[in-house]
Each structure stands twice: as C-alpha cells, then as structure tokens.
Enzyme design. Structure first.
Site, PDB file in Angstrom:
ATOM      1  N   GLY A 154      -6.732  35.864 -12.740  1.00  0.00           N
ATOM      2  CA  GLY A 154      -5.883  36.877 -13.343  1.00  0.00           C
ATOM      3  C   GLY A 154      -6.692  37.914 -14.113  1.00  0.00           C
ATOM      4  N   SER A 155      -6.145  38.388 -15.213  1.00  0.00           N
ATOM      5  CA  SER A 155      -6.707  39.562 -15.896  1.00  0.00           C
ATOM      6  C   SER A 155      -8.066  39.333 -16.543  1.00  0.00           C
ATOM      7  CB  SER A 155      -5.725  40.068 -16.951  1.00  0.00           C
ATOM      8  OG  SER A 155      -4.584  40.627 -16.331  1.00  0.00           O
ATOM      9  N   THR A 156      -8.482  38.092 -16.767  1.00  0.00           N
ATOM     10  CA  THR A 156      -9.848  37.882 -17.261  1.00  0.00           C
ATOM     11  C   THR A 156     -10.857  38.412 -16.249  1.00  0.00           C
ATOM     12  OG1 THR A 156      -9.741  35.619 -16.392  1.00  0.00           O
ATOM     13  CG2 THR A 156      -9.359  35.903 -18.751  1.00  0.00           C
ATOM     14  N   PHE A 157     -10.442  38.476 -14.978  1.00  0.00           N
ATOM     15  CA  PHE A 157     -11.353  38.968 -13.939  1.00  0.00           C
ATOM     16  C   PHE A 157     -11.495  40.490 -13.977  1.00  0.00           C
ATOM     17  CE2 PHE A 157     -13.098  39.638  -9.691  1.00  0.00           C
ATOM     18  CZ  PHE A 157     -13.987  38.586  -9.610  1.00  0.00           C
TER      19      PHE A 157
END
Length: 394
Positions: free
Chosen positions: A27-30
C-alpha cells in the site's frame, strides 16, 4: 494420523515468521519507493505542482484518492504528506513501465534480502512485458504486487540511509570457547540512489510525521520520519484491511527503522490512526538512547528518584524520564506541565533542573574537547533538542 498432521500444522503455524515467510501488498508505504525513483530519475521535483480532483483515469479505470473530494492543487511534498494516489499515479506514468521496473531491480526488490533466517519468500511481481499503464498506476501506490515486510523495510532503509542496501541480519559476532571473536560480514550494495535524493526523501518523510498523515507517530522533542498505509486485502471490497506505518529516527540521521503492520484491524483501520501510535510508543522508550553522549547516570538518577522516593511504578517512572530528556531545553520545559501531574512535576522540578544542568555540563565538556580552538571565539553551550546536540549562542 490425522491428529499428527494437525499437530504438525499447528507447529508450522507457531514457528512461521510472517515478517519473512509471508508477502502482502504494502500500500501507501510503497509510495516512498515511487517518490525516490521519480526524484532520482528527474521526472518530478519537490516543487512540482499537481491537481487532485479526488480520482484519476488510466485507460478504462477510474482510480480514487482516499480523499474523494480531492486535495486540489498541491505540490509534491504536500502530496506525499497527504498520501495522494493521483499524484503518485502521475509520477509512475512519467517514469513509464520499463523504467519503473528497472528501479524495482535497482532497489533490490526482485531479489531476496538475504536475511539470516530460513524460509524467506520472494517478491510476487508482474513480468516486465505484462506491465501496462493500469498495472503501473496501481503499482505506483503499492498495489497489484506483493513483498515481505522485511523486503519493504530493507528497501525503505536504503532510501533514507544515503542509498546503501544493507543485508538485514541478527548474527553479529561469533565467540569461541577461548573468547576469540569473529565479526560476521554481510553484503552491502551501495549507490541504490544518490545521497542527494536520500536527503530529500528524509526531509519529505519528516514532514509526513510532523505535519502530515503520520502525525500520530511523532515523539515530542525528536525528529521522526515515516509513512503510513491503509490497504484493502484481496479480494477488494471484502471489508478487510492492512494498516501499517514505517517510522525511522532521527529523521536527519537515521539510526533505527521500524515497520508496524496490523492485519485485519477491527473498527478504525487507518494506518495513521492505529499503526503510527504503536511506533510512537516504542520510540518514546528508545529515541533518547540514540545519542551516545546522553548521560546514563543522570537518567538513572531520575529513575531512582521517581521509583524509590516518589513510589512510581517502572512504566510511570520511565515515561516521565523519557519526557524529561526530551524536554531538557529549558525554553520548552513549561510544556511538560501539560504532560505530567502538576503536583508531581512541581515537587520534582528542582531535581529535574539539577539533572538538566548535569546533562548540559557534560555536553559542554564534550564540545570543548572536540572543538578546543573555538572556545575563545564565541561562548556557546550544548543543549539537547530534537534528539540531537545543537549549539546555542548565549
């Protein structure tokens, strides 16, 4: 026989290490990886302006932002702070499928980390020739592929530490029966990204925590960087989520990094709301130890006062002690009144100031020893602030 099989299944489940044996959509950590690739390749700068109407259209797909009304006009830094999907889709499309895949390889995401534990899983990724614009768009914000938590943490670390991909490991030294030591060596891949891009990413990610969606990961008095994530599990629409937060400290010179992953949370499921505070609680207990010059004796003395003379339990004493270290800059000491019981704080204040003076005295001695030629030119003192030693003009 069936009982034996069930027992073996339970043993396997008990010993399974989800950090290295299992994969998930990050998700958004990427988005940190997408941002680093975009900055490194020069397809985006921190000052670039975007417009988010709450969605973007890629071929026949309408991809939503988490803020359905849109973020409006924003440059790249606030877009990262807001975790804006359309902006990161735009950055991914600017890179293009081939270049984005090349950065996947360059960052080491297509190989295992080499951690010294058994059963590490590999990345589940599209073939290069199968990446179309829709696949690229979803990859840019951390969906449609899977990595292990260890893989994400290793790659994230290389982006903020100056561009060096370090092999994660637990073993450090082998000592034989005669006391002879052998330091274990692990591969380090240098030049994942430039030092300039790494520095830019650290600054952006510090803002994510100090001003953006990662505010719940902030530790008062310290610089923390990080990124939140809230992603749906497969199949989409199941109502199951993965909430996560990657944090690191100090933001300007990272020494520790942490990934918190909460699978299928009940009730509130946003990463910034439930995962970031877990990291904050951990960092409240360890960040003040990152500076090698912290006076352990002074800290131990305050712990002794709180426990032996004031009757506090360990956790209570530790909480007050870590906050005291964070508040050792006198100009913000009064803010501590909001954090501690007034009666306790008032009673301990003289002792706290004594310990503060001891802390500062030790730093002054260290500065004098380190910079002997500068002492006659300007009067300065050392103060602890934001988890660092800084010089303050008197």
């Amino acid at each position: 026989e069936k009982l034996t099989d069930n027992l073996q299944d339970e043993r396997n489940r008990m010993w399974r290490n989800n950090c290295i044996n299992d994969t998930y959509e990050p998700g958004s950590t990427f988005k940190v990886i997408t941002a680093a690739a975009g900055l490194e390749e020069g397809v985006v700068t921190p000052a670039d302006t975007f417009h988010c109407p709450g969605f973007c259209v890629v071929e026949d797909r309408r991809i939503r932002c988490h803020k359905v009304t849109g973020h409006g006009s924003e440059n790249f830094v606030p877009a990262t702070m807001n975790s804006c999907n359309p902006v990161f889709v735009a950055v991914g499309l600017r890179l293009g499928p081939e270049k984005y895949y090349d950065y996947f390889e360059q960052f080491g995401l297509l190989q295992k980390t080499g951690v010294d534990l058994p059963g590490e899983a590999g990345t589940i990724m599209h073939k290069k020739e199968d990446i179309g614009l829709v696949e690229l768009a979803t990859m840019s914000f951390g969906q449609s592929f899977q990595v292990t938590p260890m893989q994400l943490l290793t790659t994230f670390s290389s982006i903020i530490n100056g561009g060096n991909r370090i092999t994660p490991h637990f073993g450090k030294t082998i000592i034989d029966e005669n006391g002879k030591k052998e330091e274990l060596q692990y591969p380090v891949q240098k030049g994942i990204i430039s030092a300039e891009t790494s520095q830019t990413m650290r600054k952006i990610l510090e803002k994510v925590v100090s001003e953006g969606g990662g505010r719940n990961g902030q530790v008062e008095g310290y610089e923390i960087g990080g990124k939140t994530a809230t992603s749906q599990t497969l199949p989409r629409g199941s109502g199951r989520y993965i909430s996560s937060f990657v944090g690191f400290a100090p933001a300007s010179d990272p020494q520790i990094i942490t990934l918190v992953v909460i699978q299928a949370p009940k009730g509130v499921y946003y990463g910034g709301t439930i995962a970031a505070p877990v990291c904050r609680k951990l960092y409240e207990k360890v960040t003040f130890q990152l500076n090698d010059t912290h006076p352990t004796v002074a800290v131990a003395e305050l712990m002794r006062i709180l426990m032996d003379e004031e009757g506090l339990e360990w956790d209570e004493a530790w909480d007050v002690t870590t906050k005291t270290v964070a508040y050792t800059n006198h100009t913000i000491m009064s803010e501590a009144l909001e954090k501690w019981p007034l009666e306790l704080f008032s009673r301990l204040l003289p002792r706290i100031y004594q310990i503060v003076e001891e802390i500062n005295r030790r730093f002054v001695e260290e500065i004098k020893a380190k910079y002997p030629g500068n002492q006659d030119k300007i009067r300065k003192m050392a103060v602890i602030y934001d988890g660092q030693v800084k010089m303050a003009n008197l």
